[in-house]
Design a protein around this motif. Structure first.
Motif, short mmCIF file in Angstrom:
data_model
loop_
_atom_site.label_atom_id
_atom_site.label_comp_id
_atom_site.label_asym_id
_atom_site.label_seq_id
_atom_site.Cartn_x
_atom_site.Cartn_y
_atom_site.Cartn_z
N SER A 90 0.81 -1.22 0.00
CA SER A 90 0.00 0.00 0.00
C SER A 90 0.84 1.27 0.00
CB SER A 90 -0.95 0.01 1.20
OG SER A 90 -1.80 -1.12 1.18
N GLY A 91 1.96 1.23 -0.70
CA GLY A 91 2.82 2.40 -0.82
C GLY A 91 3.69 2.69 0.38
N ARG A 92 3.64 1.82 1.37
CA ARG A 92 4.49 2.01 2.55
C ARG A 92 5.90 1.50 2.25
NH1 ARG A 92 -0.20 -0.39 4.91
NH2 ARG A 92 0.94 -2.32 5.19
N PRO A 93 6.92 2.14 2.83
CA PRO A 93 8.28 1.63 2.64
C PRO A 93 8.45 0.29 3.34
CG PRO A 93 8.28 3.47 4.19
CD PRO A 93 6.88 3.33 3.67
N ARG A 94 9.48 -0.45 2.95
CA ARG A 94 9.76 -1.75 3.56
C ARG A 94 10.91 -1.59 4.56
NH1 ARG A 94 10.44 -7.49 0.57
NH2 ARG A 94 8.21 -7.21 0.41
N ALA A 95 10.69 -2.06 5.78
CA ALA A 95 11.72 -2.00 6.82
C ALA A 95 12.86 -2.94 6.48
CB ALA A 95 11.13 -2.37 8.17
N ALA A 96 14.08 -2.46 6.62
CA ALA A 96 15.26 -3.31 6.43
C ALA A 96 15.67 -3.91 7.77
CB ALA A 96 16.41 -2.49 5.86
#
Length: 189
Positions: free
Chosen positions: A50-56
């Motif tokens: 949903s357009g959220r960044p992905r946590a590394a």
């Protein structure tokens, strides 16, 4: 994650992006159509959907601004389509150590008072099970007593002109929260 300092030191396993920065909190709408949702900075909300960044990575994050060490998040799917669940235990241990450090800086309470409060808590909890109305009456009386004593203490602290930073550290709170607390008791009618 919460402990004895309440919202001043509320902790989460927060998200860390690939560049090492912390993303802004995201609002998650659970699709009920009522606009009910939650704003969060927890690692699991940053999954790239949903357009959220992905946590590394994830790390302990405290409301006071303290941050712990980062631990990588593995988003790769397994052969069966599932994803490994990251272990948040290290982040929780980091936050718990932070809370212990905050506790070590607070003003110590006399042992006999700590013991008395522990016994009072036990007795009130037992009373709440056996006679809830009596427990409510006791809690109300205790609330009045503690508010009166807190007001006396607030006036004494004000007269001594103790700096907010020192008060905050002694209470395990931010200087702003310490000022707010004292103001609350000073203005109490």
């Amino acid at each position: 994650m919460t402990e004895q300092f309440g919202e001043s030191h509320e902790g989460i396993a927060g998200a860390v992006l690939a560049g090492g920065e912390e993303p802004k909190p995201v609002y998650l709408d659970f699709g009920s159509g009522t606009g009910r949702g939650v704003e969060t900075g927890e690692w699991w909300a940053y999954d790239g959907r949903s357009g959220r960044p992905r946590a590394a990575a994830l790390r302990a994050a405290c409301a006071c601004g303290w941050r712990g060490e980062s631990y990588p998040v593995d988003w790769e799917e397994r052969v069966d389509g599932s994803r490994p669940e990251p272990d948040t235990g290290e982040a929780y241990r980091d936050w718990s150590e932070h809370i212990r450090a905050v506790e070590r800086r607070t003003v110590p309470l006399p042992d006999e008072l700590t013991d008395l409060m522990d016994r009072l808590e036990d007795q009130l909890a037992a009373l709440a099970e056996q006679a809830p109305v009596a427990a409510l009456r006791a809690a109300t009386a205790l609330e009045r007593l503690t508010a009166d004593i807190a007001q006396e203490a607030a006036y004494a602290i004000q007269e001594d002109e103790v700096p907010w930073e020192r008060i905050g550290t002694a209470l395990g709170l931010s200087p702003d929260r310490a000022e707010s607390l004292l103001t609350h008791y000073l203005l109490r009618q």
